[in-house]
Write a protein that holds these residues in place. Structure first.
Motif, PDB file in Angstrom:
ATOM      1  N   THR A 144       7.533   5.519  -0.967  1.00 18.25           N
ATOM      2  CA  THR A 144       6.670   4.390  -0.625  1.00 18.25           C
ATOM      3  C   THR A 144       6.711   4.097   0.865  1.00 18.25           C
ATOM      4  O   THR A 144       5.689   3.924   1.516  1.00 18.25           O
ATOM      5  N   ASP A 145       7.913   4.062   1.445  1.00 21.39           N
ATOM      6  CA  ASP A 145       8.036   3.782   2.869  1.00 21.39           C
ATOM      7  C   ASP A 145       7.362   4.855   3.704  1.00 21.39           C
ATOM      8  O   ASP A 145       6.678   4.559   4.684  1.00 21.39           O
ATOM      9  N   THR A 146       7.559   6.108   3.326  1.00 24.36           N
ATOM     10  CA  THR A 146       6.973   7.203   4.096  1.00 24.36           C
ATOM     11  C   THR A 146       5.453   7.179   3.992  1.00 24.36           C
ATOM     12  O   THR A 146       4.754   7.332   4.985  1.00 24.36           O
ATOM     13  N   LYS A 147       4.939   6.994   2.795  1.00 25.60           N
ATOM     14  CA  LYS A 147       3.496   6.927   2.617  1.00 25.60           C
ATOM     15  C   LYS A 147       2.908   5.762   3.406  1.00 25.60           C
ATOM     16  O   LYS A 147       1.856   5.883   4.031  1.00 25.60           O
ATOM     17  N   SER A 148       3.582   4.630   3.383  1.00 26.87           N
ATOM     18  CA  SER A 148       3.098   3.460   4.112  1.00 26.87           C
ATOM     19  C   SER A 148       3.034   3.740   5.600  1.00 26.87           C
ATOM     20  O   SER A 148       2.056   3.390   6.274  1.00 26.87           O
ATOM     21  N   HIS A 149       4.059   4.396   6.118  1.00 28.45           N
ATOM     22  CA  HIS A 149       4.093   4.702   7.557  1.00 28.45           C
ATOM     23  C   HIS A 149       2.959   5.652   7.936  1.00 28.45           C
ATOM     24  O   HIS A 149       2.232   5.402   8.904  1.00 28.45           O
ATOM     25  N   ILE A 150       2.810   6.733   7.169  1.00 29.98           N
ATOM     26  CA  ILE A 150       1.777   7.717   7.494  1.00 29.98           C
ATOM     27  C   ILE A 150       0.381   7.126   7.316  1.00 29.98           C
ATOM     28  O   ILE A 150      -0.521   7.358   8.137  1.00 29.98           O
ATOM     29  N   ALA A 151       0.185   6.338   6.262  1.00 34.62           N
ATOM     30  CA  ALA A 151      -1.116   5.702   6.041  1.00 34.62           C
ATOM     31  C   ALA A 151      -1.479   4.807   7.218  1.00 34.62           C
ATOM     32  O   ALA A 151      -2.634   4.778   7.671  1.00 34.62           O
ATOM     33  N   ASN A 152      -0.496   4.084   7.723  1.00 32.00           N
ATOM     34  CA  ASN A 152      -0.745   3.219   8.875  1.00 32.00           C
ATOM     35  C   ASN A 152      -1.021   4.019  10.135  1.00 32.00           C
ATOM     36  O   ASN A 152      -1.827   3.605  10.978  1.00 32.00           O
ATOM     37  N   VAL A 153      -0.366   5.166  10.290  1.00 30.99           N
ATOM     38  CA  VAL A 153      -0.642   6.032  11.438  1.00 30.99           C
ATOM     39  C   VAL A 153      -2.095   6.509  11.396  1.00 30.99           C
ATOM     40  O   VAL A 153      -2.801   6.479  12.410  1.00 30.99           O
ATOM     41  N   VAL A 154      -2.529   6.944  10.214  1.00 27.20           N
ATOM     42  CA  VAL A 154      -3.898   7.440  10.069  1.00 27.20           C
ATOM     43  C   VAL A 154      -4.913   6.359  10.428  1.00 27.20           C
ATOM     44  O   VAL A 154      -5.806   6.567  11.254  1.00 27.20           O
ATOM     45  N   LEU A 155      -4.775   5.196   9.817  1.00 30.29           N
ATOM     46  CA  LEU A 155      -5.744   4.128  10.070  1.00 30.29           C
ATOM     47  C   LEU A 155      -5.638   3.580  11.488  1.00 30.29           C
ATOM     48  O   LEU A 155      -6.658   3.244  12.107  1.00 30.29           O
ATOM     49  N   SER A 156      -4.429   3.495  12.010  1.00 29.38           N
ATOM     50  CA  SER A 156      -4.261   3.012  13.387  1.00 29.38           C
ATOM     51  C   SER A 156      -4.871   3.983  14.385  1.00 29.38           C
ATOM     52  O   SER A 156      -5.469   3.563  15.389  1.00 29.38           O
ATOM     53  N   ASP A 157      -4.718   5.289  14.127  1.00 26.02           N
ATOM     54  CA  ASP A 157      -5.338   6.286  15.007  1.00 26.02           C
ATOM     55  C   ASP A 157      -6.860   6.133  15.009  1.00 26.02           C
ATOM     56  O   ASP A 157      -7.501   6.197  16.069  1.00 26.02           O
ATOM     57  N   LEU A 158      -7.443   5.946  13.829  1.00 25.68           N
ATOM     58  CA  LEU A 158      -8.895   5.795  13.750  1.00 25.68           C
ATOM     59  C   LEU A 158      -9.336   4.499  14.417  1.00 25.68           C
ATOM     60  O   LEU A 158     -10.349   4.481  15.133  1.00 25.68           O
ATOM     61  N   ASP A 159      -8.582   3.425  14.198  1.00 27.68           N
ATOM     62  CA  ASP A 159      -8.891   2.151  14.870  1.00 27.68           C
ATOM     63  C   ASP A 159      -8.899   2.332  16.384  1.00 27.68           C
ATOM     64  O   ASP A 159      -9.815   1.877  17.081  1.00 27.68           O
ATOM     65  N   GLU A 160      -7.847   2.984  16.886  1.00 30.29           N
ATOM     66  CA  GLU A 160      -7.700   3.138  18.335  1.00 30.29           C
ATOM     67  C   GLU A 160      -8.771   4.054  18.905  1.00 30.29           C
ATOM     68  O   GLU A 160      -9.317   3.792  19.985  1.00 30.29           O
ATOM     69  N   ALA A 161      -9.085   5.154  18.202  1.00 32.47           N
ATOM     70  CA  ALA A 161     -10.122   6.073  18.684  1.00 32.47           C
ATOM     71  C   ALA A 161     -11.463   5.357  18.813  1.00 32.47           C
ATOM     72  O   ALA A 161     -12.181   5.527  19.809  1.00 32.47           O
ATOM     73  N   LYS A 198     -12.619   3.246  -4.993  1.00 30.80           N
ATOM     74  CA  LYS A 198     -12.827   4.020  -6.223  1.00 30.80           C
ATOM     75  C   LYS A 198     -11.643   3.899  -7.164  1.00 30.80           C
ATOM     76  O   LYS A 198     -11.803   3.816  -8.383  1.00 30.80           O
ATOM     77  N   PHE A 199     -10.424   3.893  -6.608  1.00 31.79           N
ATOM     78  CA  PHE A 199      -9.223   3.833  -7.438  1.00 31.79           C
ATOM     79  C   PHE A 199      -8.547   2.462  -7.360  1.00 31.79           C
ATOM     80  O   PHE A 199      -7.364   2.336  -7.668  1.00 31.79           O
ATOM     81  N   PHE A 200      -9.310   1.448  -6.965  1.00 30.27           N
ATOM     82  CA  PHE A 200      -8.719   0.152  -6.663  1.00 30.27           C
ATOM     83  C   PHE A 200      -7.993  -0.458  -7.858  1.00 30.27           C
ATOM     84  O   PHE A 200      -6.908  -1.001  -7.710  1.00 30.27           O
ATOM     85  N   GLU A 201      -8.552  -0.373  -9.038  1.00 29.06           N
ATOM     86  CA  GLU A 201      -7.982  -1.051 -10.196  1.00 29.06           C
ATOM     87  C   GLU A 201      -6.644  -0.450 -10.609  1.00 29.06           C
ATOM     88  O   GLU A 201      -5.834  -1.107 -11.252  1.00 29.06           O
ATOM     89  N   ALA A 202      -6.401   0.797 -10.242  1.00 30.54           N
ATOM     90  CA  ALA A 202      -5.214   1.491 -10.741  1.00 30.54           C
ATOM     91  C   ALA A 202      -4.065   1.523  -9.737  1.00 30.54           C
ATOM     92  O   ALA A 202      -3.097   2.239  -9.931  1.00 30.54           O
ATOM     93  N   ARG A 203      -4.152   0.745  -8.692  1.00 23.76           N
ATOM     94  CA  ARG A 203      -3.115   0.870  -7.671  1.00 23.76           C
ATOM     95  C   ARG A 203      -2.842  -0.451  -6.962  1.00 23.76           C
ATOM     96  O   ARG A 203      -3.581  -1.410  -7.082  1.00 23.76           O
ATOM     97  N   GLN A 204      -1.745  -0.464  -6.221  1.00 25.37           N
ATOM     98  CA  GLN A 204      -1.411  -1.582  -5.356  1.00 25.37           C
ATOM     99  C   GLN A 204      -1.624  -1.156  -3.910  1.00 25.37           C
ATOM    100  O   GLN A 204      -1.596   0.032  -3.596  1.00 25.37           O
ATOM    101  N   LEU A 205      -1.819  -2.128  -3.027  1.00 26.53           N
ATOM    102  CA  LEU A 205      -2.092  -1.806  -1.632  1.00 26.53           C
ATOM    103  C   LEU A 205      -0.834  -1.904  -0.782  1.00 26.53           C
ATOM    104  O   LEU A 205      -0.878  -2.329   0.361  1.00 26.53           O
ATOM    105  N   ASP A 206       0.305  -1.481  -1.370  1.00 24.89           N
ATOM    106  CA  ASP A 206       1.554  -1.560  -0.622  1.00 24.89           C
ATOM    107  C   ASP A 206       1.562  -0.630   0.575  1.00 24.89           C
ATOM    108  O   ASP A 206       2.257  -0.873   1.565  1.00 24.89           O
ATOM    109  N   CYS A 207       0.770   0.439   0.524  1.00 23.71           N
ATOM    110  CA  CYS A 207       0.744   1.391   1.633  1.00 23.71           C
ATOM    111  C   CYS A 207       0.055   0.802   2.856  1.00 23.71           C
ATOM    112  O   CYS A 207       0.139   1.371   3.947  1.00 23.71           O
ATOM    113  N   LEU A 208      -0.635  -0.331   2.692  1.00 24.49           N
ATOM    114  CA  LEU A 208      -1.352  -0.958   3.798  1.00 24.49           C
ATOM    115  C   LEU A 208      -0.664  -2.227   4.266  1.00 24.49           C
ATOM    116  O   LEU A 208      -1.289  -3.072   4.909  1.00 24.49           O
ATOM    117  N   GLY A 209       0.595  -2.356   3.939  1.00 23.05           N
ATOM    118  CA  GLY A 209       1.335  -3.554   4.310  1.00 23.05           C
ATOM    119  C   GLY A 209       1.245  -3.844   5.798  1.00 23.05           C
ATOM    120  O   GLY A 209       1.443  -2.949   6.621  1.00 23.05           O
TER     121      GLY A 209
END
Length: 274
Positions: A144-161, A198-209
């Motif tokens: 969970t921690d690793t996925k959260s970190h990488i997910a934030n890197v991906v979105l932060s990179d796109l935000d910054e670009a 698409k998969f919203f109902e089946a998951r939590q958004l912990d990776c976007l903390g």
């Protein structure tokens, strides 16, 4: 049957386009200027060419590894996946030296998405197209921690670009290179938002903390995805332009309402019915 012609004013046309696509803005056109610096944050041509060559070396290495994966056996795939990860991490060195180079941020996000697949943002394991399972990169105890970190890197990179290349005035001309990077970054961010919706109902958004998206609803993600695709289309991505309308919940609702009104006006023969 008599053919009826209808003459629409520019205003009528704009209204109909707005019903079909609420994000459409007739005045928001992109002006491309080939005489501008290729990257507004790196105006020196020689420095820019030096950075681009470093980036190109990484991208070409990733493309070569992708080609090798097509015919690799499971053991070889695992080795290639580990090398792919190492090459993606090379973007960190490039960005450490040139943090304002938007294209590298966009490409790192794309490389990480290729490496980890949808498991970055969707619970329940990685998809078959991801390289993660082959490389056995994540320690399950820290997943969970690793996925959260990488997910934030991906979105932060796109935000910054996007932030680095988007002009303050939408009518300000941009270079073709900046336009391509913006098209790709917006489209990538739209694809991530659409995947989560698409998969919203089946998951939590912990990776976007810690990010604004962590409190979004499914509709929020759908609307944001549509806006991102619209911007990707505005900067030249034709696929994103089509997705902007098909994924827009407001446009779908408006389309249904218009369709219903037309059927009431013209009867069951509207829309090719028999």
């Amino acid at each position: 049957m008599e053919t009826v012609s209808v003459n629409l004013s520019i205003r009528d046309f704009n209204v109909l386009r707005k019903i079909k696509d609420p994000e459409w803005n007739p005045s928001a056109t992109v002006t491309i200027d080939n005489t501008l610096p290729k990257d507004p944050n790196i105006p020196n041509p020689s420095v820019y060419d030096h950075i681009v060559q470093k980036e190109r070396d990484i991208v070409q290495a990733l493309q070569k590894l992708d080609t090798q994966l097509a015919s690799a056996d499971p053991t070889t795939r695992a080795k290639i996946a580990r090398e792919y990860r190492r090459r993606v991490l090379d973007f960190a060195d490039l960005l450490y030296e040139y943090p304002n180079y938007a294209s590298a941020r966009n490409n790192r996000a794309q490389g990480l998405r290729r490496l980890y697949g949808k498991c970055l943002f969707v619970s329940g394991g990685c998809d078959s197209g991801a390289l993660l399972s082959d490389a056995d990169i994540l320690d399950s105890k820290d997943e969970t921690d690793t996925k959260s970190h990488i997910a934030n890197v991906v979105l932060s990179d796109l935000d910054e670009a996007i932030q680095l290349l988007t002009p303050e005035n939408p009518r300000t001309p941009i270079s073709p290179q900046a336009g391509r990077t913006l098209a790709s970054a917006h489209t990538q961010r739209g694809a991530i938002y659409l995947l989560i919706a698409k998969f919203f109902e089946a998951r939590q958004l912990d990776c976007l903390g810690g990010r604004k998206e962590s409190s979004w609803t499914k509709t929020d993600f759908e609307e944001a995805a549509s806006r991102e695709f619209a911007m990707g289309g505005r900067y030249g991505n034709e696929i994103a332009k089509g997705l902007a309308v098909s994924t827009n919940p407001t446009a779908k609702l408006c389309g249904q309402m218009v369709g219903l009104a037309m059927k009431e006006e013209y009867g069951p023969y509207y829309g090719g019915g028999r």
